[in-house]
Design an enzyme around this catalytic site. Structure first.
Site, mmCIF file in Angstrom:
data_model
loop_
_atom_site.group_PDB
_atom_site.id
_atom_site.type_symbol
_atom_site.label_atom_id
_atom_site.label_comp_id
_atom_site.label_asym_id
_atom_site.label_seq_id
_atom_site.Cartn_x
_atom_site.Cartn_y
_atom_site.Cartn_z
ATOM 1 N N ASN A 137 8.383 60.852 11.389
ATOM 2 C CA ASN A 137 7.612 59.670 10.962
ATOM 3 C C ASN A 137 6.576 60.039 9.907
ATOM 4 O OD1 ASN A 137 6.369 61.015 13.173
ATOM 5 N ND2 ASN A 137 5.114 59.242 13.660
ATOM 6 N N GLU A 139 3.201 58.464 7.944
ATOM 7 C CA GLU A 139 2.155 57.436 7.801
ATOM 8 C C GLU A 139 1.451 57.647 6.470
ATOM 9 O OE1 GLU A 139 -0.201 57.895 11.354
ATOM 10 O OE2 GLU A 139 1.542 57.520 12.645
ATOM 11 N N CYS A 148 9.067 54.941 10.122
ATOM 12 C CA CYS A 148 9.360 55.616 11.376
ATOM 13 C C CYS A 148 10.381 56.726 11.120
ATOM 14 C CB CYS A 148 9.961 54.637 12.374
ATOM 15 S SG CYS A 148 8.824 53.381 12.978
ATOM 16 N N GLU A 150 13.214 57.323 12.503
ATOM 17 C CA GLU A 150 14.592 56.826 12.455
ATOM 18 C C GLU A 150 14.924 56.297 11.063
ATOM 19 O OE1 GLU A 150 12.196 56.184 14.656
ATOM 20 O OE2 GLU A 150 12.967 55.372 16.531
ATOM 21 N N CYS A 181 11.306 51.601 18.130
ATOM 22 C CA CYS A 181 10.570 50.335 18.018
ATOM 23 C C CYS A 181 11.533 49.206 17.634
ATOM 24 C CB CYS A 181 9.446 50.454 16.995
ATOM 25 S SG CYS A 181 10.012 50.497 15.276
ATOM 26 N N CYS A 184 13.023 49.481 14.075
ATOM 27 C CA CYS A 184 14.078 50.507 13.975
ATOM 28 C C CYS A 184 15.359 50.050 14.666
ATOM 29 C CB CYS A 184 13.592 51.831 14.546
ATOM 30 S SG CYS A 184 12.425 52.654 13.439
#
Ligand code: THU
Length: 228
Positions: A137, A139, A148, A150, A181, A184
């Site tokens: 991931n 940010e 993310c 994925e 999430c 995803c």
């Protein structure tokens, strides 16, 4: 460098060079739920950051990007624009082969996560015909523009020309239950509805789920069926 734009047919690809000298490709990755679309510069910058590299310059190779969206990335990372890069400059190849230790690889990959806001690493390994595409991931300053793990795997895979995905392994060491999430799940369902999501939980246990089972009554419409 392939892209996935079956709904708009727009052309959008980008290259980002990291401080290491490696060049990271990024392509547009659309979703039937349009706001979940990944832009090509977002994909390229996140791929670079998830490899422990720092974006330094970029080249829009097929430009339909909104300039105001482009400038978030170029300003945040002080990236200079280049007309092109030389064909001899090294290109990032995300593909890795793993003989046995998926769990160990997922743990190692967590060190690539860029978690400036959450301190919550997540790693992923997307199974393709020739091996695995790793993700971690990322940010960035604007929370909504990171990716993310994925989706780092998925966008790297599409840029590398893969379209068939068997399974994805996901690991979030700080969570009891490593579960993708909602966004995803939506993106995974676009590419591998009959594929398998293997969740490697924080306590070392594993659970496997068919992607579409993780998204009951998911969004579909014949109005929006893929045009290509
Ligand atoms: N995260 C993932 O990487 N995958 C998921 O499926 C859930 C959330 C990341 C995104 C963000 O960096 C952090 O976890 C907290 O939301």
């Amino acid at each position: 460098m392939d892209q996935y734009a079956p709904y708009s047919d727009s052309r959008e690809t980008c290259l980002v060079r990291g401080k290491s000298g490696i060049i990271y490709p990024g392509v547009r990755v659309e979703n039937i739920s349009y706001p979940l679309t990944i832009t090509s510069i977002q994909a390229a910058v996140c791929s670079c950051l998830a490899n422990g590299d720092t974006p330094e310059s970029y080249s829009i190779t097929n430009g339909s990007q909104r300039p105001e969206l482009l400038s978030f990335w170029t300003a945040t990372f002080s990236m200079e624009e280049r007309a092109s890069y030389g064909s001899e400059e090294p290109r990032f190849n995300p593909l890795i082969s793993i003989e046995s230790n998926i769990g160990g690889e997922l743990t190692d990959l967590c060190s690539k996560a860029v978690t400036i806001h959450s301190g919550f690493p997540v790693s992923s390994l997307l199974k393709v015909a020739d091996g695995y595409i790793p993700g971690a991931n990322v940010e960035v300053e604007a929370w909504a523009l990171g990716l993310c793990a994925e989706r780092v795997s998925i966008s790297r895979a599409i840029a590398a020309g893969y379209t068939e995905f068997e399974s994805i392994h996901v690991h979030a060491p700080k969570s009891d239950f490593s579960s993708p999430c909602g966004a995803c799940r939506q993106v995974l369902n676009e590419f591998m509805p009959t594929g398998v999501v293997e969740m490697h939980h924080g306590d070392g246990s594993l659970s496997k789920h068919i992607t579409s089972h993780l998204l009951p009554h998911g969004f579909i419409s014949e109005e929006l069926t893929r045009k290509i």
